[in-house]
Design a protein around this motif. Structure first.
Motif, PDB file in Angstrom:
ATOM      1  N   ILE A 204      -3.389   2.447  -2.836  1.00  0.00           N
ATOM      2  CA  ILE A 204      -2.014   2.256  -3.299  1.00  0.00           C
ATOM      3  C   ILE A 204      -1.783   0.756  -3.417  1.00  0.00           C
ATOM      4  CG2 ILE A 204       0.421   2.721  -2.828  1.00  0.00           C
ATOM      5  CD1 ILE A 204      -0.670   4.911  -0.827  1.00  0.00           C
ATOM      6  N   LEU A 218       2.179  -5.978  -0.206  1.00  0.00           N
ATOM      7  CA  LEU A 218       2.134  -4.577   0.201  1.00  0.00           C
ATOM      8  C   LEU A 218       1.053  -4.392   1.259  1.00  0.00           C
ATOM      9  CD1 LEU A 218       3.474  -1.796  -0.851  1.00  0.00           C
ATOM     10  CD2 LEU A 218       1.159  -1.322  -1.643  1.00  0.00           C
ATOM     11  N   TYR A 259       8.466   1.333   1.509  1.00  0.00           N
ATOM     12  CA  TYR A 259       8.239   2.505   0.672  1.00  0.00           C
ATOM     13  C   TYR A 259       7.779   3.654   1.567  1.00  0.00           C
ATOM     14  CZ  TYR A 259       8.084  -0.943  -3.135  1.00  0.00           C
ATOM     15  OH  TYR A 259       8.372  -1.956  -4.020  1.00  0.00           O
ATOM     16  N   LEU A 261       6.306   7.521   1.248  1.00  0.00           N
ATOM     17  CA  LEU A 261       5.758   8.391   0.217  1.00  0.00           C
ATOM     18  C   LEU A 261       4.787   9.397   0.801  1.00  0.00           C
ATOM     19  CD1 LEU A 261       2.843   6.591  -1.558  1.00  0.00           C
ATOM     20  CD2 LEU A 261       4.259   5.355   0.055  1.00  0.00           C
ATOM     21  N   VAL A 267      -1.334   9.812  -6.308  1.00  0.00           N
ATOM     22  CA  VAL A 267      -0.976   8.471  -5.867  1.00  0.00           C
ATOM     23  C   VAL A 267      -2.158   7.517  -5.986  1.00  0.00           C
ATOM     24  CG1 VAL A 267      -0.370   7.132  -3.791  1.00  0.00           C
ATOM     25  CG2 VAL A 267       0.870   9.230  -4.340  1.00  0.00           C
ATOM     26  N   SER A 270      -2.385   3.977  -7.807  1.00  0.00           N
ATOM     27  CA  SER A 270      -1.079   3.749  -8.416  1.00  0.00           C
ATOM     28  C   SER A 270      -0.406   2.492  -7.915  1.00  0.00           C
ATOM     29  CB  SER A 270      -0.150   4.930  -8.145  1.00  0.00           C
ATOM     30  OG  SER A 270      -0.620   6.110  -8.737  1.00  0.00           O
ATOM     31  N   ASN A 271       0.447   1.932  -8.751  1.00  0.00           N
ATOM     32  CA  ASN A 271       1.417   0.922  -8.365  1.00  0.00           C
ATOM     33  C   ASN A 271       2.506   1.651  -7.586  1.00  0.00           C
ATOM     34  OD1 ASN A 271       3.795  -0.657  -8.361  1.00  0.00           O
ATOM     35  ND2 ASN A 271       3.242  -1.682 -10.265  1.00  0.00           N
ATOM     36  N   VAL A 272       2.805   1.192  -6.368  1.00  0.00           N
ATOM     37  CA  VAL A 272       3.743   1.916  -5.514  1.00  0.00           C
ATOM     38  C   VAL A 272       5.115   2.017  -6.163  1.00  0.00           C
ATOM     39  CG1 VAL A 272       4.580  -0.075  -4.192  1.00  0.00           C
ATOM     40  CG2 VAL A 272       4.458   2.184  -3.088  1.00  0.00           C
ATOM     41  N   VAL A 275       5.531   5.342  -7.920  1.00  0.00           N
ATOM     42  CA  VAL A 275       5.320   6.540  -7.126  1.00  0.00           C
ATOM     43  C   VAL A 275       6.664   7.097  -6.670  1.00  0.00           C
ATOM     44  CG1 VAL A 275       4.316   7.425  -4.967  1.00  0.00           C
ATOM     45  CG2 VAL A 275       3.058   5.775  -6.359  1.00  0.00           C
ATOM     46  N   THR A 277       9.062   7.893  -4.241  1.00  0.00           N
ATOM     47  CA  THR A 277       9.231   7.484  -2.852  1.00  0.00           C
ATOM     48  C   THR A 277      10.632   7.808  -2.357  1.00  0.00           C
ATOM     49  OG1 THR A 277       9.944   5.249  -3.513  1.00  0.00           O
ATOM     50  CG2 THR A 277       7.592   5.583  -3.092  1.00  0.00           C
TER      51      THR A 277
END
Length: 277
Positions: A204, A218, A259, A261, A267, A270-272, A275, A277
């Protein structure tokens, strides 16, 4: 329950020393490492001292799995060392040290009883184990220099109910296009690979900022959230200290975001920010 008994244990990281101190719980107030007069845990002697590579910041993050004594097994322990790695420099890593079950890579990691470890431990006044010399330790390795893999770690059933999945944050890791957005890796306990770039590891990434002078970070922190939506698996909470409410802003002092999720198959990679969330 690191050593497989019915008493909860304590793990304390000391990244400046590159060590983690383990204190085993006991039935009495004057158990190992415990002062019955003050009920405080002294810095020494610990029951077990785990030492990592020099300069690695081993012990910067620690997490113990949440199995209970009723499960009749040991809890897994994961330890982050975000500065480890000569080539590439500071790629970082996370060490799975206990568990009593199979860990990623198919290694049987025993409960944290140094007498059962094959090598790397000395005795008295505390058991002291060099994790680089213990065969039963599993190392989840970072990929790129400067990623700081292991800046945060967690354990919980985020992929499968009842599993011990390992979560590793790398706040300076690059996404698939080479931007240092930060990343969080989720490693199934049944994974056959221990390199975090492997296909069996779910990845992620952080949102891409408008200004590359401000990185999202992140993976600065992670936590396992217990059944927020009753979906059967735990949710994953991820801190991104450099993320703003609007990801297009160039605010030099963003307030950050958390975030939460579900780590589903969709997922992965993926770019958070994209997603649910």
């Amino acid at each position: 329950y690191l050593n497989g008994d019915e008493f909860a244990d304590l793990a304390v990281g000391s990244p400046a020393e590159g060590k983690v101190y383990i204190y085993f719980g006991s039935l009495t107030d004057n158990g190992p490492g415990e002062d019955p007069a003050t009920r405080e845990v002294p810095a020494s002697p610990a029951d077990v001292i785990l030492s990592g590579p020099s300069g690695s910041r081993f012990g910067f993050s620690v997490a113990i799995g949440r199995r209970t004594a009723a499960d009749d097994t040991a809890n897994p322990l994961i330890i982050g060392a975000p500065a480890v790695g000569a080539v590439p420099a500071s790629a970082g890593a996370a060490y799975v040290v206990a568990g009593g079950s199979l860990a990623p890579g198919g290694v049987l990691v025993p409960p944290l009883d140094p007498e059962d470890l094959t090598a790397g431990c000395t005795t008295l006044p505390s058991w002291t184990c060099d994790v680089t010399a213990v065969a039963e330790v599993v190392i989840l390795t970072g990929v790129l220099a400067g990623s700081e893999t292991g800046y945060s770690v967690g354990i919980g059933p985020v992929l499968t109910t009842g599993s011990d999945d390992f979560v590793v944050g790398a706040r300076r890791a690059q996404n698939g296009t080479g931007v240092a957005t930060g990343a969080v890796y989720v490693v199934p306990e049944t994974a056959t690979d221990t390199v975090l770039s492997a296909a069996s590891v779910r990845k992620i990434y952080g949102p891409v900022p408008a200004s590359l002078t401000r990185m999202p970070g992140l993976g600065e922190s992670v936590a396992i959230a217990d059944f927020f939506d009753n979906a059967g698996t735990d949710e994953l909470a991820i801190g991104a200290v450099g993320t703003s409410p609007s990801d297009s802003t160039t605010n030099p002092n963003p307030p950050g975001r958390v975030y939460v999720l579900n780590v589903t198959a969709s997922v992965d990679g993926s770019n958070v920010a994209n997603v649910d969330t």
